[in-house]
Enzyme design. Structure first.
Site, PDB file in Angstrom:
ATOM      1  N   HIS A 140      48.001  94.263  61.596  1.00 55.09           N
ATOM      2  CA  HIS A 140      48.189  95.311  60.592  1.00 55.09           C
ATOM      3  C   HIS A 140      49.318  96.284  60.930  1.00 55.09           C
ATOM      4  O   HIS A 140      50.205  96.515  60.103  1.00 55.09           O
ATOM      5  CB  HIS A 140      46.879  96.076  60.398  1.00 55.09           C
ATOM      6  CG  HIS A 140      46.939  97.104  59.326  1.00 55.09           C
ATOM      7  ND1 HIS A 140      47.113  96.777  57.990  1.00 55.09           N
ATOM      8  CD2 HIS A 140      46.879  98.462  59.366  1.00 55.09           C
ATOM      9  CE1 HIS A 140      47.137  97.880  57.261  1.00 55.09           C
ATOM     10  NE2 HIS A 140      47.008  98.913  58.076  1.00 55.09           N
TER      11      HIS A 140
ATOM     12  N   ASP B  21      45.162  90.645  58.084  1.00 55.40           N
ATOM     13  CA  ASP B  21      45.979  91.151  59.187  1.00 55.40           C
ATOM     14  C   ASP B  21      45.135  91.808  60.285  1.00 55.40           C
ATOM     15  O   ASP B  21      45.654  92.543  61.122  1.00 55.40           O
ATOM     16  CB  ASP B  21      47.034  92.134  58.680  1.00 55.40           C
ATOM     17  CG  ASP B  21      46.438  93.360  57.993  1.00 55.40           C
ATOM     18  OD1 ASP B  21      45.257  93.685  58.233  1.00 55.40           O
ATOM     19  OD2 ASP B  21      47.156  94.014  57.215  1.00 55.40           O
TER      20      ASP B  21
ATOM     21  N   SER C 247      50.491 100.180  54.706  1.00 48.28           N
ATOM     22  CA  SER C 247      49.049 100.410  54.664  1.00 48.28           C
ATOM     23  C   SER C 247      48.677 101.377  53.534  1.00 48.28           C
ATOM     24  O   SER C 247      49.097 101.181  52.393  1.00 48.28           O
ATOM     25  CB  SER C 247      48.584 100.915  56.035  1.00 48.28           C
ATOM     26  OG  SER C 247      47.189 100.949  56.120  1.00 48.28           O
TER      27      SER C 247
END
Length: 534
Positions: free
Chosen positions: A412, A387, A180
């Site tokens: 995610h 995602d 991320s």
């Protein structure tokens, strides 16, 4: 009696040895790996002026009070730092287990529902099975995620971590795995300290990185707050609104806004249904749409009266244009980044989930009369593929020279415990010793034989090919019917009519697929090509 006791003690010692867990497998040939989390992915502790420590992120029980007291902050435009309102405490990231403790399970005290606060836990467990060893070849880098991705102190700590790992591994270069927003931090470091990156880093694998932003997620976080955990745990956790007040003063969140210069296939918008009255009092309802640049004026108006009450005093907390200015400079740093020579970059991005992109408030039946109402409303989304948090389009657009980019269906944060992702990462780290693995299709093609012959016959050029291979997968046949069925045979033929410039050609191929057995499937290819006038 003494003899009997001695025999008893020996028997117990032997029994304890049998119960003792076997020593973990360690592969001394592996290169070191550094795991870098994203926003909200590090344990944070508050240390007061007397040295007393208290975990303030993440903790499920009693979290709201400590979160608001110790983590709420204000941005200092001179230093670029978000400074805690509580001046008696300092926020630190624990370094236990060579940095892995801070990014493993974010609330180690939780027993029931622990999956909701796992971060890199599953990947750490998996990598130790491959032969990685904590403190030798496996490390973590937690950081104060409130700060900018180019915050000087964070980047200095990152450089020190790389040097420490390089030395501990005896001069072996490092593999970085980021998740991320951690991908933006690594990219900032690579842009600003390219020489150090080239000296210490061998490979960088980015997973679910919002390289061009996470528009829908960030816009709704600014206006409505964010929940870090889902389900019943929310009842014991930091409220969305208290989280919202923290994020308003986080440079890192502003750096996750949609990149305005990126050529989006579908431009992410901020929309709302607005009721307008003319001079005669007549009402009209319109859907107003704002691009990422134009949306700043809406965010500014919507949060113009936002404030928090801290220690009995009201503190204004509007949309911070000083932080936005800082974040725009960070985006320029990110846009200049290049992968140094000798370093390989890989990108894994999430797919197959509806991901917020355009955010809309109100409706034609229930329009907004005052923009300042928006933070009190629920958002509606226009979604794209991704995602669930980062659009696929953003995650793929790293702007770097990548060795490979692979899309994996997944959520995610959940993508960090996906079997396919583990298999890909293991292959790229060369921890599987399997040169035939295909990361995109997630199977291994293992050649077993190859023959080719070519000869002339009655003026014709004849070429024959025979090839066999095994496809290895982790999936067994769904039932015994397929496993015991006969081989499947298919054929295809193509031809080309010759002319003065080229000969006539024809080719035919037959493919035989044998039944799957024990995760293996045998494939045979037989082909023959004939060329006339060669």
């Amino acid at each position: 009696m003494a003899v009997l006791l001695e025999d008893l003690v020996r028997a117990i010692e032997l029994w304890l040895k049998l119960l003792k867990k076997p020593e973990p497998y360690v592969d001394p040939n592996l290169d070191p790996v550094l795991l870098v989390p994203g926003i909200a992915g590090s344990i944070l502790k508050a240390v007061d002026d007397k040295g007393k420590e208290e975990r303030v992120w993440v903790r499920i029980f009693g979290s709201d009070r400590e979160f608001c007291t110790k983590l709420w902050s204000k941005f200092d435009p001179q230093s670029g730092k978000s400074v805690s309102l509580d001046q008696k405490t300092n926020i630190v990231v624990p370094e236990d287990r060579d940095g892995l403790y801070a990014i493993d399970v974010l609330d180690p005290d939780m027993i029931i529902g622990r999956d909701g606060v796992n971060y890199f836990h599953d990947m750490i467990v998996e990598m130790t099975k491959w032969g990685y060893q904590e403190g030798k070849t496996l490390f973590g880098f937690g950081y104060d995620f409130r700060q900018s991705n180019r915050f000087k102190e964070t980047l200095e700590q990152f450089a020190a971590k790389l040097e420490l790992m390089f030395t501990a591994a005896g001069g072996k270069k490092i593999n970085i795995i980021s998740h991320s927003m951690g991908g933006l931090l690594v990219k900032c470091f690579m842009s600003l300290h390219s020489d150090l990156f080239e000296r210490y880093v061998k490979n960088w694998i980015a997973i679910a990185a919002p390289f061009q932003g996470a528009p829908g997620y960030v816009t709704s976080s600014f206006l409505n707050g964010m929940s870090f955990v889902e389900g019943w745990q929310q009842n014991f956790f930091v409220s969305k609104w208290h989280m919202h007040q923290l994020l308003i003063e986080c440079p890192s969140l502003y750096e996750l806004m949609a990149c305005p210069d990126f050529s989006w296939e579908h431009v992410p918008l901020l929309q709302f249904w607005k009721e307008n009255l003319d001079v005669d009092g007549n009402s009209s309802i319109l859907l107003e749409s704002y691009s990422p640049v134009e949306a700043v004026s809406v965010l500014t108006q919507a949060l113009s009266v936002n404030k928090i009450n801290y220690d009995g005093a009201d503190i204004p907390l509007p949309f911070n244009l000083e932080i936005l200015k800082w974040a725009n400079e960070t985006k320029k740093v990110l846009s200049r980044a290049k992968v140094p020579p000798g370093v390989k970059f890989y990108n894994i991005y999430g797919t197959n989930l509806d991901t917020p992109h355009t955010v809309c408030y109100g409706s034609e039946d229930a329009p907004i009369t005052d923009i300042r109402e928006i933070p009190l409303l629920l958002a509606n989304y226009v979604c794209v593929d991704g995602d669930g948090t980062v659009p696929m389009e953003s995650a793929k657009a790293d702007g770097l020279d990548a060795v490979a980019r692979v899309g994996v269906p997944g959520e995610h944060r959940g993508i960090l415990c996906d079997r396919h992702v583990f298999r890909i990462v293991k292959h790229w780290l060369k921890a599987d010793h399997d040169p035939f693995y295909n990361p995109i299709n997630d199977y291994v093609i293992l050649p077993t034989s190859f023959e080719i012959e070519s000869h002339q016959e009655k003026g014709l050029q004849v070429t024959s090919l025979k090839e066999e291979w095994e496809i290895l997968t982790a999936d067994e046949a769904e039932d015994d019917t397929f496993a015991n069925s006969k081989p499947m045979v298919g054929s295809i033929a193509v031809s080309h009519k010759g002319d003065d410039q080229s000969p006539s050609e024809t080719a035919r191929a037959t493919l035989t697929i044998h039944p799957q057995s024990e995760g293996k499937q045998h494939i045979e290819l037989n082909a023959v090509g004939v060329s006339a006038g060669a």
